[in-house]
Design a protein around this motif. Structure first.
Motif, mmCIF file in Angstrom:
data_model
loop_
_atom_site.group_PDB
_atom_site.id
_atom_site.type_symbol
_atom_site.label_atom_id
_atom_site.label_comp_id
_atom_site.label_asym_id
_atom_site.label_seq_id
_atom_site.Cartn_x
_atom_site.Cartn_y
_atom_site.Cartn_z
ATOM 1 N N ALA A 41 0.851 -1.230 0.061
ATOM 2 C CA ALA A 41 0.055 0.118 0.048
ATOM 3 C C ALA A 41 0.901 1.266 0.068
ATOM 4 N N SER A 71 -3.255 7.932 14.231
ATOM 5 C CA SER A 71 -2.447 6.935 13.602
ATOM 6 C C SER A 71 -1.374 6.130 14.554
ATOM 7 N N GLU A 117 1.391 5.477 0.690
ATOM 8 C CA GLU A 117 0.829 6.353 1.797
ATOM 9 C C GLU A 117 -0.312 7.031 1.710
ATOM 10 N N LYS A 167 -2.971 4.313 2.396
ATOM 11 C CA LYS A 167 -3.293 4.032 3.806
ATOM 12 C C LYS A 167 -4.165 5.514 4.407
ATOM 13 N N ARG A 219 -8.561 -4.768 3.922
ATOM 14 C CA ARG A 219 -8.088 -3.862 4.808
ATOM 15 C C ARG A 219 -8.662 -4.091 6.177
#
Length: 305
Positions: free
Chosen positions: A195, A214, A197, A200, A237
């Protein structure tokens, strides 16, 4: 700007809270909040150029594809988003001398307004429908805004954001004789699945609205095979809490214990054979044409009943 609301903001807020309590966030919540919309626009800013070229090529055939419609062409786009590729088809139909009315359908108020505004800028008559396309009832209500024949669009692997076996049945159930459905799908390949950034941030955005940071846990990506049919590959995910958390969603306080997992949205990719099987053998549609993108990452199908 005309928008008919089948899914209110109050309803989607309640559904979001219920989804958080169930630890399972479906597709529509990843385009709902302002943060999610920003993350999506950032992710899609450098979209697949070869898919756009495919829709450009379809635009050149717009008149022929809708020859049986006569002068009036209703265009209903399920999961329209910003409507960028829809507008390629709308402009092409207008250039072919057709009377076009555009019905973008999406659960995201922000993206729906963008799609409506863009079409209005192109001097196209528009009625937006704020609806949940995972709901068979909402699909039927959206399809019924115009009489057949209608041109249905599903752009950007929208099919892959839902259970494709259920979703194609629901879509086919909306269609009548004379209707045309154009949809694309992302093809499975062996490229690196790590993945980015931007991906994400996009996946994390709905969690951020609840107060999750995060460093409160980790998002993990997994690729799985759907054993119901060879050639259906599922990219999932999930978020795993690294500590005990107290979240806020829809006015509710939600406690998540360390180690608990929240399932996030998923995305299917298909082999070409599996995509055709879903449309024809499972969905009962006739494929009148297939257009692979230049890089082989997408296939766009033109379907009728």
């Amino acid at each position: 700007m005309n928008i008919e609301v089948l899914l209110t903001e109050a309803e989607i807020a309640d559904e979001f809270a219920e989804a958080m309590e169930a630890r399972d966030l479906p597709e529509k919540f990843f385009y709902w909040s302002p943060g999610s919309v920003r993350a999506w626009k950032d992710l899609s800013a450098n979209g697949n150029e070869s898919l756009r070229q495919t829709w450009d090529a379809l635009g050149l055939k717009a008149g022929d594809l809708t020859k049986s419609f006569g002068s009036r062409v209703p265009v209903i786009s399920f999961g329209a988003g910003e409507g960028l590729k829809d507008r390629i088809m709308l402009k092409a139909l207008q250039a072919a001398g057709r009377e076009v009315k555009y019905f973008p359908v999406d659960a995201s108020q922000t993206l729906l307004e963008t799609a409506c505004a863009g079409a209005e800028d192109d001097d196209c008559e528009v009625l937006g429908l704020k609806a949940d396309i995972s709901s068979p009832m909402h699909l039927l209500l959206a399809a019924d805004v115009s009489e057949a024949p209608r041109l249905f669009l599903m752009v950007g692997n929208t099919l892959g954001g839902f259970d494709p076996l259920d979703q194609i049945k629901h879509i086919a159930g909306c269609m009548h004789k004379g209707d045309v459905l154009i949809l694309d799908a992302r093809m499975h390949d062996d490229e690196n699945r790590e993945a980015t950034e931007k991906q994400k941030r996009f996946v994390f955005a709905p969690l951020a609205t609840t107060g999750i940071c995060s460093d409160d846990g980790e998002i993990k990506f997994f690729e799985n095979r759907d054993d119901r049919r060879e050639g259906m590959n599922l990219w999932t995910r999930r978020f795993q809490a690294g500590r005990d958390l107290t979240l806020s969603a829809g006015g509710r306080e939600i406690h998540v214990e360390r180690g608990e997992r929240i399932v996030l949205n998923f995305r299917y990719r298909f082999t070409r054979e599996a995509f055709r099987w879903i449309l024809t053998q499972h969905g009962g549609l006739k494929v009148m044409g297939e257009i692979p993108s230049a890089d082989g990452k997408f296939v766009t199908a033109i379907c009728t009943l």
